[in-house]
Design a protein around this motif. Structure first.
Motif: not given
Lengths: 303, 807
Positions: A22-26, A63-69
Motif C-alpha cells: 500500500a502507498v501511504p497517502l498524506a 529539539t522541535v518535534r514536527v508531526g509528519a502530517g
C-alpha cells in the motif's frame, strides 16, 4: 484499488504491516500526480489524513518535534490574520522552504512527512533538514526508531524506511543561529526547483550545515563546503567578532557547494547551469545568514 | 443617450463568468455516456494488433471502437481543410489510426462507458501491439530526411512555396553591406485553460443530431460532421457553449473526437460526451511556432534594405489538416511596416512525428516579427546606427497607403496594406519608453552592478480575413433587440462589443440588446473566430443588419405617424420625429405594427389585427416587404485590413543567475477605430502575457524518440502575474480602415506578436551578444554567456557565428 483509512496510529501501523504494497497517502500532492500520469497503479492506498497522532508539533528542550502530517502551510508560520506562528518563528529555515512550495492549495495539502516519503531530489524541505541535522522518526508495529537525515535518502525517490514503517515525525534541532533557504526555478513561483540550497549557522556548536536540492540523485550535504566555512569562521575568530566575511571565503564556499553537486541536464536546465546556480545560491544565502548573525549580535549588544 | 461605440464599458459577460455561472462543455450532459481514448505511446509505429478482449467484461463498458468498426466516411482520413497549390503532399490523420501511428497521442481505440472513470479503466485493459519505427523529431531531422514520416512523402516535404517581389538575390549581391542570420523559434502551444470537448445527442424521434463543442467554428463543425455522417445540414445543430480559450487550436475541425462522438451517439442512440484532459491536450491537440529561418539581407550605408532573401523551414507535425496558413503568414507578414527594395521568401513545410500544428494566437507572425526585427537590429549593429533610426528609414510612409507588397496573403488575395502611420507610432513609442534617455538609465543601473537592456519590435497584422460573416438583428415586440451572428466566442467580449454597435445603430439602451454567437440554430452562415476577425467581420455585419432594421422601423413608424422617414430618429428606444420627444412610438410597438395579425394573443397584438384599420386598397404586407422589424446582412470585404503596433521593453538580466526580469513593457497599438478601449487593452494585456510566455518560458521539449518531456503544467511553464510586468503601458493610435463601415481593425492577436522579438532585442542589448533563438531560459542564457566568454567575445563585439557578414 483498495483504500485503507485507519483512524489511529495503531491502526495505521497494523495496516502498513498487513499491506506493505500500500502507498501511504498524506496530502496526496505527489501520489495523486503519479496516479494521474499513470506512472503508478498501486494495489492499495493507505490514507493517513485521519491519524491524529501525526498532526501537531511541540518543542522539547533543544529539539522541535514536527508531526509528519504538519502541512507546508503550517510550516510557513503565516497566519491568515497576519503575523507569524510560534512554529514559523522556531524553524525559520523550514518556513522559508515551505513558502516556496507550489500554490496555496498545494501548501494546504502537502505535508513534511509526505515530502520525506516521496524523497524526491527536488523536495523543498530536504535541504533545510539536511542542513539542520534533523532526524526522521519512523514507526512500525515493531517499534519506533530515529533515522539521521544523512542516512535517510538512499536513491532517486528512495528512502531508508522498511516496508512496514511509516514516518511519524521529524525531529529538528532548534536553531541557535541564522538559517537561510533559496531556490531557483525558470519561473518565479509554482515551479519545480532547478536547484535549491539551505544553510544553517550554529554559533553554539560552531557548526555549519548545508543542504542541496535538485542537483544530485538525492538531496545531499556539501560536507567539504561546511568544513571550509567552519574552518574559516573559527580560524579568523569570526564567530566571536561577527566581523565581515572575507569575499574570498564567500566565493570559495560557493564553489565548494557547487562541487558537491552532481546534477544532470534536463528540460529544466543544464548541469552546468545548476552548478552555477548553486554557487550563486550558496554565496547569497551565506551572505544573508551572516548579515542576520551580525544583526543579531548588534541587537544583543544593545540589549 | 450617449453613444456606446468607443466607450470603455465593462464587459456584460463578466458578471456571469466571474460568478462561476458560465457553462463550459464539461458542465453539460451529465446524463451522457463518456468517451475515453487509447492513444499511441509511440511517435511512429505500425499497429500489428489490437486486443480488446481483456476489456470486454469491464464494469460500465458500453462500446469499444477501432478503425475497423467505423463505417464509410466516418473512418476515412479527416479533411484537408485549406488546400493550396503548394501543398503537394497533404496528409491527414484518421479519426482512429488505421495501420500506422505518427505521433504520441494519436487516437487508436475509442471506449464508451457509463462514466469517464470506467471508460479509462476499460481503456487501460486494451492491448495494442506496435512495431516501432524511427521517429522524425524537429526541423533539422525533418530536413535531413534520414527517415520519413510518411513513406510516400519524399524529403518529409508537405509543401514548398516561393514568393518574390523583385530580384532579391541580385539586390543582396549588389548591396554595399550584407549579413546572414540563422534564426530559430521553438515549438510551443497555446494551452487554453479549457481543453477540447464535444457532446452529442441524437434525437431518435426527430432524427436530428445536436452537438455542443468547444470550438472556434460551429458552422464549420456542422458542415464537416454532416458530410462525414451523411446527414442533411438542416438535421444537424451545432452549439458553442462558453469556451475557455481557443487561441487557434480550436479552429481546426473536425477533430477526431468531433466525428466519433456524434457518430457514437447516433449509433448507440444515447448522448455521448468527450472532455479532453490536460495530459491529452499536450499530445493530442496542436502546437505551433517551430521554425528555422535563414536570412540574407543587403543594405546601404543608411541601413535601407535593398534586398531581403529569406528561406525557412516550418515543422507542421504529423499531419497538415489546416494547410500552410501559418508559414504563408510568416512569409508575408515578416515584412512588417517595412518596404525592402526586393524581397524573396521560400519555405518548406515539413512532416515530423510530433503533434500537428494549428495557428496559435499570432499564427506565424511572432516568427516573422522575430526574423525581421532581429534583422533590423543586426543592420543597426553593423552600421553602428540607432535601432529606431534604421527602422524609420525602412518604413512605408503614410502617404504611400494603400501599399501593395506584390505578394499573395493567406486569404489568397493581394498583400495590400489599407492604412497605417508607422512613423507616428514609433515616435509615440520612443516617448512612452524614454528611448532617447535610456543610456542614462543604463549607466545608473551599471553603477549599482545591475545589467539592463532595451529593445523594440514592430509588426503589421493582417486582420479580419474573409470570406464573410453575417448578422441578424430582430426588434422584438417587447422592444428588446436580439442580435445573432454565426461566429463563436471564446471570452473576447463579443456580447459587449456587438451590443455596443447594435445599440448605437438602433438607438436603444445597451441593456435592451442580447447577442447570440456560435449557435447554428440562430445563424447558419458563418466562418469562425480566428485571425482577429470577429470585430471586423461580425461587427460590420451587425452594424449593417442593425442599419437595415433601423430603416425598416423608421419606415413603419413614419407611415403610422404620417411623417417623412427623413425626419425620423430613434432615441432611447423610441422612434420619433426629430426633435419632438412627444411624437414617438416605442420600438416594440413599431415591431407590433410591422406584423399584420389575424389573431390577438395579447393586448399589444390587438393593435395589429385586421379590423384596426389601415389602407384597405393595398395588401397588408406590401410587395417586396416582410413582416417584422429585422435586418439580415452580410459583410464581405475585398481583402484583409492591416492593424499594426510597436512594442518596447526594458529587461534586467541577473549577472549571476541569468534570470531575466521584464522591468517595463510599452505598447503603441493601432487597430483602427476602437469599439471598446477597455476590451482592446484587455486583449493587449493577455497577448503581452502570452508573448512573455513565448519569449521566456513556453517550449515543447521533445526527446529524440518523440516523447514530450514537459507535457504538464509542472514543466510547461506559463507566465504568472509574477512574471508579467506590473503595468503594461499602452498608447493607442487610431488609423481607421477604409475597408469596412466602422473603420475597425482586428485586435485579438496583436499583443503576442512582437513578444519574442522585443525581449530578445532587450536581452541582446543587456548582454552584448546576439540572441538568435527563442525562447530563452536562465539556463539557456547562462550557456550562451559561457559560449561567448569561451570564444573570446567581449560585450562590445556585436556579431558572432550566428550573424555572419557575407561577401
Amino acid at each position: 484499488m483498495e483504500f485503507l483509512r485507519p483512524e489511529s496510529l495503531g491502526e495505521a501501523l497494523a495496516a502498513r504491516a498487513a499491506h506493505p504494497e500500500a502507498v501511504p497517502l498524506a496530502g496526496g500532492t505527489d501520489v495523486m500526480v503519479e496516479l494521474n500520469f499513470a506512472r503508478r497503479r498501486p494495489a492499495a492506498l493507505l490514507d493517513l489524513t485521519r491519524v491524529g497522532e501525526l498532526t501537531g508539533w511541540h518543542a522539547d528542550g533543544g529539539t522541535v518535534r514536527v508531526g509528519a502530517g504538519v502541512t507546508y502551510a503550517e510550516l510557513t508560520g503565516e497566519r491568515a490574520s497576519g503575523g507569524q506562528t510560534a512554529l514559523g518563528r522556531l524553524l525559520p529555515g523550514l518556513a522559508m522552504a515551505a513558502r516556496t512550495v507550489g500554490s496555496p492549495q498545494i501548501r494546504n495539502r502537502g505535508t513534511i512527512g509526505g515530502n520525506l516519503g516521496s524523497a524526491s531530489p527536488a523536495g523543498d524541505c530536504h535541504p533545510v533538514l539536511l542542513a539542520s541535522g534533523a532526524s526522521v522518526e519512523a514507526a512500525s508495529v515493531r517499534g519506533r526508531r530515529q533515522v539521521p537525515i544523512d542516512d535517510f535518502f538512499t536513491g532517486v525517490k528512495r528512502n531508508a524506511l522498511a516496508p512496514d514503517e511509516l514516518i511519524t515525525a521529524v525531529l529538528v534541532p532548534a536553531p541557535g543561529g541564522p538559517e537561510q533557504f533559496a531556490k531557483i526555478g525558470t519561473r518565479n513561483a509554482m515551479v519545480i526547483a532547478v536547484a535549491a540550497f539551505a544553510i544553517v549557522l550554529d554559533p553554539v556548536r560552531r557548526r555549519v550545515g548545508t543542504g542541496i536540492g535538485s542537483a544530485a540523485p538525492t538531496p545531499v550535504r556539501a560536507v567539504a563546503a561546511e568544513r571550509l566555512l567552519a574552518g574559516a569562521l573559527a580560524g579568523d575568530g569570526l564567530w566571536e567578532s561577527r566581523g565581515p566575511l572575507p569575499e574570498q571565503v564567500v566565493t570559495e564556499f560557493g564553489q565548494a557547494v557547487s562541487a558537491a553537486a552532481s546534477p544532470i541536464d534536463d528540460v529544466r536546465g543544464t548541469a552546468g547551469y545548476r552548478k552555477q546556480a548553486l554557487a550563486v545560491l550558496a554565496s547569497r544565502t551565506l551572505g544573508w545568514a551572516w548579515r542576520d548573525y551580525r544583526a543579531a549580535g548588534q541587537q544583543a549588544g544593545r540589549g | 443617450m450617449t453613444s456606446m461605440f468607443g466607450e470603455p464599458i465593462a464587459r456584460v459577460e463578466d458578471d456571469r463568468l466571474l460568478r462561476g455561472e458560465g457553462a463550459y462543455l464539461d458542465d453539460l450532459g451529465h446524463d451522457a455516456l463518456a468517451a475515453a481514448f487509447v492513444r499511441s505511446p509511440h511517435a511512429h509505429a505500425v499497429i500489428r494488433d489490437i486486443d480488446v478482449s481483456g476489456a470486454l467484461d469491464a464494469a460500465g463498458l458500453v462500446a469499444i471502437y477501432t478503425h475497423e468498426d467505423l463505417p464509410g466516411r466516418v473512418g476515412e482520413p479527416l479533411p484537408l481543410l485549406i488546400p493550396h497549390p503548394a501543398l503537394t503532399h497533404g496528409r491527414t490523420g484518421y479519426p482512429l489510426a488505421a495501420a500506422e501511428v505518427n505521433h504520441v497521442g494519436e487516437p487508436v481505440v475509442m471506449v464508451v462507458a457509463t462514466d469517464r472513470y470506467l471508460a479509462e479503466d476499460a481503456a487501460e485493459r486494451i492491448v495494442v501491439d506496435y512495431d516501432p519505427l524511427p521517429a522524425v523529431v524537429g526541423v533539422d531531422a525533418a530536413r535531413a530526411a534520414e527517415h520519413l514520416v510518411h513513406p510516400d512523402v519524399p524529403g518529409n516535404v508537405a509543401a514548398h512555396l516561393v514568393q518574390a517581389n523583385g530580384d532579391a538575390a541580385a539586390a543582396v549581391a549588389a548591396a554595399p553591406h550584407r549579413l546572414e542570420l540563422d534564426l530559430y523559434i521553438e515549438r510551443s502551444a497555446s494551452t487554453p485553460l479549457e481543453g477540447r470537448g464535444v457532446l452529442a445527442r441524437w434525437d431518435t424521434e426527430s432524427r436530428r443530431l445536436r452537438i455542443w463543442t468547444s470550438t472556434q467554428t460551429s458552422t464549420g463543425v456542422r458542415a464537416a460532421v454532416a458530410a462525414k455522417l451523411g446527414l442533411a445540414l438542416a438535421d444537424v445543430d451545432v452549439i458553442t457553449p462558453d469556451v475557455g480559450g481557443g487561441f487557434g487550436v480550436k479552429i481546426v475541425h473536425p477533430w477526431p473526437e468531433e466525428v466519433l462522438v456524434p457518430w457514437a451517439a447516433m449509433t448507440l442512440g444515447r448522448p455521448v460526451k468527450f472532455t479532453e484532459d490536460r495530459s491529452e491536450h499536450f499530445v493530442a491537440s496542436a502546437h505551433e511556432r517551430g521554425q528555422r529561418h535563414q536570412v540574407r539581407v543587403g543594405f546601404d550605408d543608411d541601413g535601407r534594405i535593398l534586398g531581403l532573401d529569406v528561406t525557412f523551414w516550418h515543422d507542421n507535425g504529423a499531419y497538415i489538416p489546416y494547410g500552410v496558413i501559418v508559414p504563408i503568414i510568416t512569409s508575408t507578414q515578416l515584412l512588417g511596416p517595412y518596404k525592402p527594395g526586393a524581397y524573396r521568401v521560400e519555405f518548406s513545410s515539413l512532416y515530423t512525428n510530433t503533434v500537428i500544428v494549428t495557428p496559435y494566437r499570432g499564427a506565424g507572425r511572432p516568427q516573422g516579427a522575430f526574423v525581421m526585427e532581429r534583422t533590423m537590429d543586426a543592420i543597426a549593429a553593423e552600421l553602428d546606427l540607432d535601432r529606431t533610426l534604421v527602422r524609420e528609414r525602412n518604413f512605408i510612409q503614410p502617404g504611400e497607403m494603400p501599399y501593395d507588397h506584390g505578394l499573395i496573403f493567406q486569404d489568397g488575395r493581394p498583400l495590400i496594406y489599407d492604412s497605417g502611420d508607422y512613423p507616428a507610432a514609433l515616435a509615440r513609442l520612443k516617448g512612452l519608453i524614454g528611448w532617447d534617455e535610456f543610456e542614462a538609465v543604463r549607466r545608473a543601473a551599471r553603477a549599482e552592478g545591475r545589467r539592463v537592456g532595451i529593445g523594440l519590435a514592430c509588426y503589421v497584422e493582417g486582420t479580419g480575413v474573409g470570406p464573410y460573416e453575417g448578422a441578424h438583428v430582430v426588434v422584438e415586440t417587447s422592444g428588446k433587440v436580439r442580435v445573432a451572428t454565426g461566429l463563436t466566442s471564446q471570452g473576447q467580449g463579443h456580447q459587449t462589443v456587438f451590443a455596443q454597435i447594435a445599440a448605437d445603430e438602433l438607438g436603444v439602451p445597451i441593456t435592451d440588446v442580447e447577442v447570440v454567437t456560435g449557435d447554428t440554430r440562430a445563424f447558419g452562415y458563418a466562418v469562425g473566430t480566428f485571425a482577429s476577425r470577429a470585430a471586423v467581420m461580425s461587427g460590420s455585419a451587425v452594424a449593417l443588419a442593425a442599419r437595415a432594421a433601423r430603416a425598416k422601423a423608421i419606415r413603419v413608424a413614419a407611415a403610422a405617424l404620417e411623417a417623412s422617414p427623413d425626419d425620423m430618429e430613434i432615441v432611447d428606444g423610441v422612434v420619433r420625429v426629430k426633435g419632438d420627444p412627444g411624437s414617438g412610438i416605442a420600438l416594440g410597438t413599431v415591431a407590433v405594427l410591422s406584423n399584420p395579425l389575424r389573431y390577438a394573443f395579447d393586448e399589444a397584438a390587438r393593435a395589429a389585427t385586421q379590423f384596426v384599420g389601415g389602407d384597405l386598397s393595398t395588401p397588408p404586407v406590401a410587395e417586396g416587404d416582410e413582416p417584422g422589424i429585422e435586418g439580415r446582412e452580410y459583410f464581405s470585404p475585398v481583402r484583409s485590413t492591416f492593424a499594426s503596433g510597436m512594442h518596447a521593453a526594458i529587461v534586467e538580466t541577473d549577472p549571476d543567475t541569468a534570470e531575466v526580469k521584464v522591468l517595463r513593457y510599452c505598447v503603441v497599438h493601432d487597430c483602427g477605430t476602437l469599439i471598446n478601449p477597455r476590451i482592446v487593452e484587455g486583449q493587449i494585456h493577455g497577448g503581452v502575457a502570452q508573448g512573455v510566455g513565448g519569449a521566456l518560458y513556453e517550449k515543447m521539449a521533445y526527446d529524440e524518440t518523440g516523447q514530450l518531456q514537459n507535457a504538464s503544467f509542472m514543466d510547461f511553464l506559463m507566465p504568472y502575474v509574477s512574471e508579467v510586468p506590473e503595468r503594461i503601458e499602452i498608447d493607442h493610435l487610431e488609423t481607421p480602415s477604409p475597408l469596412n463601415p466602422l473603420g475597425i481593425k482586428g485586435a485579438g492577436e496583436a499583443g503576442v506578436i512582437p513578444g519574442s522579438a522585443v525581449i530578445a532585442a532587450a536581452i541582446e542589448d543587456a548582454e552584448g551578444f546576439p540572441i538568435t533563438s527563442m525562447p530563452i531560459s536562465p539556463s539557456d542564457l547562462f550557456e550562451l554567456r559561457r559560449r561567448h566568454a569561451a570564444s573570446g567575445e567581449t560585450a562590445n563585439a556585436s556579431q558572432t557565428a550566428s550573424v555572419n557578414r557575407a561577401g
